[in-house]
Design a protein around this motif. Sequence first.
Motif, PDB file in Angstrom:
ATOM      1  N   LEU A 303       0.827  -1.222   0.000  1.00 34.58           N
ATOM      2  CA  LEU A 303       0.000   0.000   0.000  1.00 34.58           C
ATOM      3  C   LEU A 303       0.851   1.257   0.000  1.00 34.58           C
ATOM      4  O   LEU A 303       0.520   2.247  -0.661  1.00 34.58           O
ATOM      5  N   PHE A 314      -3.740  -5.279  -5.428  1.00 37.38           N
ATOM      6  CA  PHE A 314      -3.401  -5.652  -4.055  1.00 37.38           C
ATOM      7  C   PHE A 314      -3.583  -7.160  -3.862  1.00 37.38           C
ATOM      8  O   PHE A 314      -2.712  -7.838  -3.300  1.00 37.38           O
ATOM      9  N   VAL A 347      -9.273   1.251   4.353  1.00 39.51           N
ATOM     10  CA  VAL A 347      -8.300   0.770   3.364  1.00 39.51           C
ATOM     11  C   VAL A 347      -9.023   0.033   2.239  1.00 39.51           C
ATOM     12  O   VAL A 347      -8.740   0.238   1.059  1.00 39.51           O
ATOM     13  N   LEU A 351      -9.120   0.974  -1.745  1.00 40.56           N
ATOM     14  CA  LEU A 351      -8.725   0.033  -2.799  1.00 40.56           C
ATOM     15  C   LEU A 351      -9.847  -0.117  -3.825  1.00 40.56           C
ATOM     16  O   LEU A 351      -9.598  -0.134  -5.039  1.00 40.56           O
TER      17      LEU A 351
END
Length: 518
Positions: A303, A314, A347, A351
């Motif tokens: 990240l 990711f 988070v 994403l």
Amino acid sequence: MIVKIFKAAKSFAGVNYNERKNENGKSELLVAENFSIAPDRLKKSDYIAYMENVCNTNKRVKGRQFHATISCKGREYSVEQLKDIAVQFVKKMGYGENPYLIYFHSDTPNNHVHIVSTRVDKQGNKVNDKMERVRAQAAINEILNVDLERKADKDIQEAKAYSFTTAGQLRVLLERQGWKVSVKGDEMKLSRCGKNISTIPLSSLEFKEPDEGRRKQIAAIMKKYKAGLSHQELQALLRSKFGMELVFHQGKGHSVPYGYTVVDNKTKSVYKGGDIMSLKELIQPVVDKDKAQHCNTVANAILNKNPKCTFEDFKAEMAEYGYKVGYDGRVSVKGSKGYLISMNSDVIKNLRYNSRVKVANSFNVINKDEAGIIGKLYNISPDDMNIGKADERRLQNVGLYEDMMKSYILNGKDVNDTLAENGFVFVKSGNEVYLIDKKEKTIVSAQELNLKLQGSEAVRYYPVDRLDSMAMGDMMNRDPDAARGFGIIDLVCGIIDQNYNVRQDGGQKRKKRKNVQQ
């Protein structure tokens, strides 16, 4: 190219192994030959049952399965090339008339194929397996027309280009190339297929100390990533991410190594493993706490390296470290039950947002108005949209769209069904109507297409200005695919529809009440 023949087995476990890989998308069945039924109509159990029936014609043969692998260096050979080599190999080894399967694997740094066949032919005869391993490599060399003496000279020169301090380290480098290496007196001998191919006088070797600064750097890398990884997992990680090889040394019949060597391909240096990390520290068992800590470390590194990282990027990068990321943000070790960590909700949102930005920017957008519409549909800021220029392809598409839309509107009985079937949708923003081609990722104004749709009852368009932010948020929470930008336009049009119908119903009810009062 290296060929490996596995010990003859009583069962056809090789089929089970490769079919499991197939189910997980890690292998591909290339050839299914000499089965009485068309291969596309067979499943795993059918392959095994047929092979067992062939072997039942000679019950004296206990080791029924022939299982071999042929692997190349990196991606040196393509799928088709490996397939052709494998088919020739099967014939040269005497299995060409037997039922056999060839699977391709690319889940390791080296492309390779697995071959599974029967050690009994259809006439009940045992296939000759004398000197099989020697004959196997000789067959591959013949297929590839390999000059072993020239290959030995080339491999020796490449190995000597590395910095090494002992003859044993040079031996490691040569064994990596598939050579059988032995040392007798002052000579190091290289052999292949049971024949001595080349000899190196030990007195001719030039030893050179590797760089100390690099040794410290490697030690720091190994210390950073060891926590939470077994020594085999660290070995795979260093190979794929840093171009380093951990070569473990273990006695025959022992599973625990007694030492290891580090080969750094980046700087062409060889290090004694103990000078970098003690073997005891390297092979110590992994506890869940360390695994979770390592998982967090890797996730944060990914990240921090790329703030614009998408959910898909990711997930793919975490997979390279052996972690599986669920769409709910839970991270687990591949193949294990339960999860190690749960990613922070902010988070995950970020994403997913980056994923939507990536999908939205696949559209050919040429002005701020178009960027604003796509931004609304994908629930992202227009500032994150890339605005390009109208190229020749777009100009051609405009003419094509104009002809298509006029044809649909003038000649079609159900225009909206036709539009939907072909991946088109009309949306409205302000006073302007736009055509969106979901397949070709294009947005064009109706004005640019010379279409007058305002007030038209034949063509349906969706007013994006009526988008309800709360409904959009609910959709993102419910549908992880939409949250990442997949299939979002159809869902958004559904929200606009629902919102419009609710308002319309509410307006009719208010109108009724007003009439009653009057």
